[in-house]
Every structure is written in structure tokens, then in C-alpha cells.
Design an enzyme around this catalytic site. Structure first.
Site, PDB file in Angstrom:
ATOM      1  CG  ASP A  12       5.501  -4.173  20.970  1.00  0.00           C
ATOM      2  OD1 ASP A  12       5.794  -4.612  22.257  1.00  0.00           O
ATOM      3  OD2 ASP A  12       5.022  -3.136  20.719  1.00  0.00           O
ATOM      4  CE  LYS A  15      12.651  -5.693  22.728  1.00  0.00           C
ATOM      5  NZ  LYS A  15      11.561  -5.200  21.710  1.00  0.00           N
ATOM      6  N   GLY A  41       6.883  -4.180  27.618  1.00  0.00           N
ATOM      7  CA  GLY A  41       5.858  -5.283  27.872  1.00  0.00           C
ATOM      8  C   GLY A  41       6.551  -6.608  26.963  1.00  0.00           C
ATOM      9  CG  HIS A  42       9.244  -8.654  27.031  1.00  0.00           C
ATOM     10  ND1 HIS A  42      10.346  -8.153  27.868  1.00  0.00           N
ATOM     11  CD2 HIS A  42       9.563  -7.843  26.071  1.00  0.00           C
ATOM     12  CE1 HIS A  42      11.283  -7.547  27.222  1.00  0.00           C
ATOM     13  NE2 HIS A  42      10.659  -7.218  26.157  1.00  0.00           N
ATOM     14  CD  GLN A 223      11.353   0.639  25.656  1.00  0.00           C
ATOM     15  OE1 GLN A 223      12.624   0.795  26.058  1.00  0.00           O
ATOM     16  NE2 GLN A 223      10.505   0.069  26.472  1.00  0.00           N
TER      17      GLN A 223
HETATM   18  P1  IMP Z   1       7.207   5.966  25.954  1.00  0.00           P
HETATM   19  O1  IMP Z   1       8.624   5.288  25.819  1.00  0.00           O
HETATM   20  O2  IMP Z   1       6.285   5.507  26.987  1.00  0.00           O
HETATM   21  O3  IMP Z   1       7.665   7.519  26.410  1.00  0.00           O
HETATM   22  O4  IMP Z   1       6.657   5.995  24.665  1.00  0.00           O
HETATM   23  C1  IMP Z   1       7.389   6.808  23.613  1.00  0.00           C
HETATM   24  C2  IMP Z   1       6.974   6.134  22.328  1.00  0.00           C
HETATM   25  O5  IMP Z   1       7.787   4.562  22.136  1.00  0.00           O
HETATM   26  C3  IMP Z   1       5.413   5.617  21.955  1.00  0.00           C
HETATM   27  O6  IMP Z   1       5.173   5.500  20.825  1.00  0.00           O
HETATM   28  C4  IMP Z   1       5.313   4.273  22.570  1.00  0.00           C
HETATM   29  O7  IMP Z   1       4.185   3.634  22.122  1.00  0.00           O
HETATM   30  C5  IMP Z   1       6.496   3.649  22.183  1.00  0.00           C
HETATM   31  N1  IMP Z   1       7.346   2.690  23.133  1.00  0.00           N
HETATM   32  C6  IMP Z   1       7.530   2.697  24.256  1.00  0.00           C
HETATM   33  N2  IMP Z   1       8.020   1.399  24.737  1.00  0.00           N
HETATM   34  C7  IMP Z   1       7.660   0.431  23.819  1.00  0.00           C
HETATM   35  C8  IMP Z   1       7.573  -0.974  23.658  1.00  0.00           C
HETATM   36  O8  IMP Z   1       8.318  -1.483  24.688  1.00  0.00           O
HETATM   37  N3  IMP Z   1       7.130  -1.351  22.729  1.00  0.00           N
HETATM   38  C9  IMP Z   1       6.447  -0.614  21.708  1.00  0.00           C
HETATM   39  N4  IMP Z   1       6.592   0.329  21.547  1.00  0.00           N
HETATM   40  C10 IMP Z   1       7.008   1.127  22.760  1.00  0.00           C
HETATM   41 MG    MG Z   2       6.270  -5.276  24.120  1.00  0.00          MG
END
Ligand code: IMP
Ligand code: MG
Length: 427
Positions: A12, A15, A41-42, A223
Site C-alpha cells: 500500500d 505502487k 489493491g490499488h 505487496q
Molecule cells: P494474504 O496474502 O492474503 O495471504 O495475506 C497475508 C498478509 O499479507 C496479511 O497480513 C495481509 O494483510 C498482507 N497483504 C497481502 N497483500 C497485501 C497488499 O497488497 N497490501 C498490503 N498488505 C497485504
Molecule cells: Mg494496496
């Protein structure tokens, strides 16, 4: 060449918004994503309309093709909705999707919540999108690639039975009802998504061909470094490699020196984290609430309130190793405008190196920087127009110079609002 935009914190950082702005300038032919799925999510504002994208590279908003690389994991229902949502707003995304990308099957979402429960205090606070289980299936060779999804119903049927057995056992649900539900969901999904087969291809080969021809492509990481499955915070992160080194694997192209362009590390002017896990510069109370409100720090994907903290410079330096940063993009600098003082973590009392050892116990040492006024977008533009070393406001200049000095790479992009005009690039 391929330039890569990578997150240096917990995700977040902005990007997607940086990719969108860079895609606007005409230098790039297309953008490509290499890993993750709709856990990303963007939020991007394009021509005064706000878009929330989870799977497509933000280049599609400006009419540039989007590639989805082999390292991605796709929830096809979400993909279809994202495409039709854009079409309703008059944007017809041009897509190329690698047929080796894995499909998030109904059982992956069931297993995500079961795994999180089972992980107890080591739970990641997953977005619940099935990301961990789909990568797990990929690596134990019980995954379903797009190619299998559309072309190998016998394999899919066998997997329905296998995974229904597992989910039934772990969740104490009825096996036959699970088989029925999975079968119906998959059948409906195949019908709804058949049109995607026109976009299936070998993305590696297409990108290779583009790069050989001398075209420029933009790599959009999802991420961030601190969530990398091979990073310091395992198991409190995501399930894919998130750094620039993993990016090349996700698109399936070797970074020959005539292909490897610049790596732009994106860092928010402060830090946020959504989900669980260590966060050494985290703050709570009214300061945190204030930044959260001003910065709109609620997850694009899940709507969860993001945890908030000060800038952590040793953390950003970590990306020098795994992503080889050439420059930094500092985002949301405007959110800090109007504060009297801003602490910045410059080192950890117990050593900056090898963050995988006892990272949670790191004790940050802060330097307190002076704040600057709450400038308008126009005022910020004026501040930045001649480069970092010529920013008229001393505190703002010193904040940015501090980042450059401590991390050791130049800042080449600054964003100071959601609008595409609230963006300056020195690239
Ligand atoms: P998962 O990728 O959904 O399994 O989540 C694993 C961890 O990564 C959790 O703490 C999520 O909140 C975090 N996470 C996954 N994708 C994102 C992202 O795009 N932005 C911020 N945190 C993320
Ligand atoms: Mg995001």
C-alpha cells in the site's frame, strides 16, 4: 528495457498510482504483473474518476496493454468483474494472460480461513482471498493452471474430490455437499470466463520479444518487500516472492543486462501495515488516528483500518539487497504536512543487519525532524520543481534529503495527492 516498481514497506505504498503516472508519459509500451492476486489493491484516480484495481496493471487505465505473468494467482470471478467494471466506465482493457498462472479454486478460500485459525498467534491476518493455499497447491503440484481449468476437466474433477475430502475433514462439513458446491461453482465459472481464453498466451515469450525489439515495459510488483514469503517476517506475510529478484521469475524472463532497467522502490512518507505481524515503528493513539484519517488508510481490498507508524529507514534499506533499488518514489508526503515534528527511525539499537533474526525485538532509534506547513498541491509543485536540493522549505528539504542519505539512493519521484498532477518525477 523492463523497469520495476516495487514496494519497500508492508504494501500500500502507492505502487499502482506510480505505475499509472509513469504509464501516462508514453515511454512504456505496457505494464506487467508477476505475482500475487487479488490480495493486492490499488486505488488510482484517472481523469477525476477513482478506480480500485486488484488484478490488472494500472496501465490499462491509460489504454496500454496489461500482462498477467505466470507467477500470478487468479480469482477468475474477480477478474471478470474487474474487466466488466472498467468497461462500464468506458475502458476496454487489452490483456495478455499467461496460461500457466494458477487459478484460485473455491477450496482455496475455504482453506485460507481454516489455515489462519490453525496458525493461532502466527496467523498473518490474511486477506482471505485464498492466496496462501493456492501457492501451496502450486508447489505441491495439486494446483490448477488456467490451461488446466479450461482444458483438463478430468484433472479438475479429481481435485474437487481430493480437496472436498480435506475441507470436510478440517471443517467438519459434509463431503457430498462440498463436492456439489465446488462442482457447481466451477461449472458456472467456466461458462462465465470462456472469453478469457482469447487472451491466454505465453507472457514470457511475448515480453522477451518486446524487450528484444527494444521496447520499454513497466513491472508492477504487488505487496512489498516485508511481506515476501522469503523475507524477514515469515510466516506473517504473503505467500509469493515480492521483491524485484522474484519479479523476473514471475514473468519468466531472465534479466539479461540489455533487459534489466531501473528499479524504483516505493515508500510512503510514513509506514502502514494491514494485517498482523511485527511493526517496530508503530504508533497508536490520536497521532495515529489523525494520520489514518488524513491518509485514508483503510485497505483497498478488505476495508480494514491500517496500522500506522513512523518512517523506518533501516527497513527501506533492506530492499537494496533483494530489489537493487536505483531510486526511490516517496508517496503521500502531503499527509505529513502541518505537523510540528516528525520522528524517523534511523537505526535499530540492536543492529540493522540480518533482519530475519529476532526482527520483532528491534528497538528503533528516532531522529526528530521538523515539520512543514500543509501546502496545497500547487504549492508542493512549486517546492519540488527544481529538485530535492532546491526545495525552498528547509524542513521539507531535510526530510527528503535524510531519506536519500540514510538509504543511499536518490529520490526520483514524489507524490503529494491522489490526482495525477500531484506527482513529480526527476527521472
Ligand atoms: P494474504 O496474502 O492474503 O495471504 O495475506 C497475508 C498478509 O499479507 C496479511 O497480513 C495481509 O494483510 C498482507 N497483504 C497481502 N497483500 C497485501 C497488499 O497488497 N497490501 C498490503 N498488505 C497485504
Ligand atoms: Mg494496496
Amino acid at each position: 528495457m523492463l523497469d520495476i516498481v516495487v514496494g519497500t514497506q508492508y504494501g500500500d505504498e502507492g505502487k499502482g498510482r506510480v505505475v499509472h503516472n509513469l504509464a501516462l508519459n508514453g515511454h512504456y509500451l505496457a505494464a506487467v504483473r508477476a505475482q500475487g492476486g487479488n490480495n493486492a489493491g490499488h486505488t488510482v484516480v484517472h481523469e477525476n474518476v477513482t478506480y480500485k484495481l486488484n488484478l490488472l496493471p494500472t496501465s490499462v487505465l491509460v489504454g496500454k496493454p496489461g500482462f498477467l505473468g505466470r507467477g500470478m494467482v487468479l480469482d477468475l470471478d474477480v477478474l471478470v468483474k474487474e474487466i466488466s467494471g472498467l468497461k462500464e466506465k468506458g475502458i476496454h482493457p487489452s490483456l495478455r494472460i499467461d496460461s500457466r498462472a494458477h487459478v484460485i479454486m473455491p477450496w482455496h478460500k475455504d482453506l485460507d480461513s481454516l489455515n489462519e485459525k490453525g496458525n493461532g498467534s502466527y496467523a498473518a491476518g490474511s486477506t482471505g482471498r485464498g492466496i496462501g493455499p493456492v501457492y501451496g497447491s502450486k508447489h505441491d503440484r495439486t494446483g490448477v493452471r488456467l490451461a488446466d481449468f479450461f482444458d483438463d476437466s478430468a484433472r479438475v474433477e479429481a481435485l474437487v474430490q481430493k480437496y472436498a475430502t480435506r475441507v470436510a475433514y478440517e471443517s467438519e462439513q459434509d463431503y457430498s455437499s462440498l463436492v456439489d458446491r465446488y462442482t457447481v461453482e466451477i461449472r458456472t465459472l467456466v461458462d462465465k470466463t470462456k472469453f478469457l481464453t482469447d487472451s491466454l498466451c505465453d507472457v514470457s515469450q511475448e515480453i522477451y520479444d518486446d524487450l528484444i525489439l527494444g521496447n520499454n515495459i513497466l513491472g508492477e510488483c504487488a505487496q512489498a518487500e516485508m511481506l515476501d514469503v522469503d523475507g524477514p517476517y515469515y510466516p506473517r506475510g504473503t505467500s509469493s516472492g515480492t521483491s524485484a529478484v522474484a519479479f523476473w521469475n514471475g514473468i519468466g524472463v531472465y534479466p539479461k543486462k540489455e533487459f534489466a532497467g531501473k528499479v524504483i522502490g516505493v515508500a510512503k512518507a510514513y509506514t502502514t501495515r494491514v494485517g498482523k505481524g511485527p511493526f517496530v515503528t508503530e504508533i497508536e493513539g490520536s497521532f495515529a488516528d489523525d494520520i489514518r484519517e488524513r491518509g485514508g488508510e483503510y485497505g483497498t481490498t478488505t476495508g480494514r483500518a491500517r496500522r500506522v507508524g513512523w518512517l523506518d529507514l533501516p527497513m527501506i534499506k533492506h530492499s537494496l539487497v533483494s530489489s537493487g533499488l536505483d531510486s526511490l518514489a516517496i508517496t503521500k508526503i502531503d499527509i505529513l504536512g502541518g505537523m510540528d515534528e516528525i520522528p524517523v527511525a534511523v537505526y535499530y539499537k540492536n543492529g540493522n543487519k540480518i533482519p530475519c533474526l529476532n526482527y520483532e525485538k528491534k528497538i528503533p532509534v528516532y531522529e526528530t525532524m521538523l515539520g512543514w506547513p500543509a501546502f496545497t498541491t500547487k504549492d508542493y509543485r512549486r517546492q519540488f520543481e527544481n529538485g530535492i536540493d532546491y526545495i525552498p522549505n528547509i524542513s521539507l528539504r531535510e526530510y527528503l534529503q535524510k531519506i536519500e542519505r540514510e538509504v543511499g539512493v536518490p529520490i526520483k519521484i514524489i507524490t503529494f495527492g491522489q490526482d495525477s498532477k500531484a506527482f513529480i518525477s526527476y527521472m
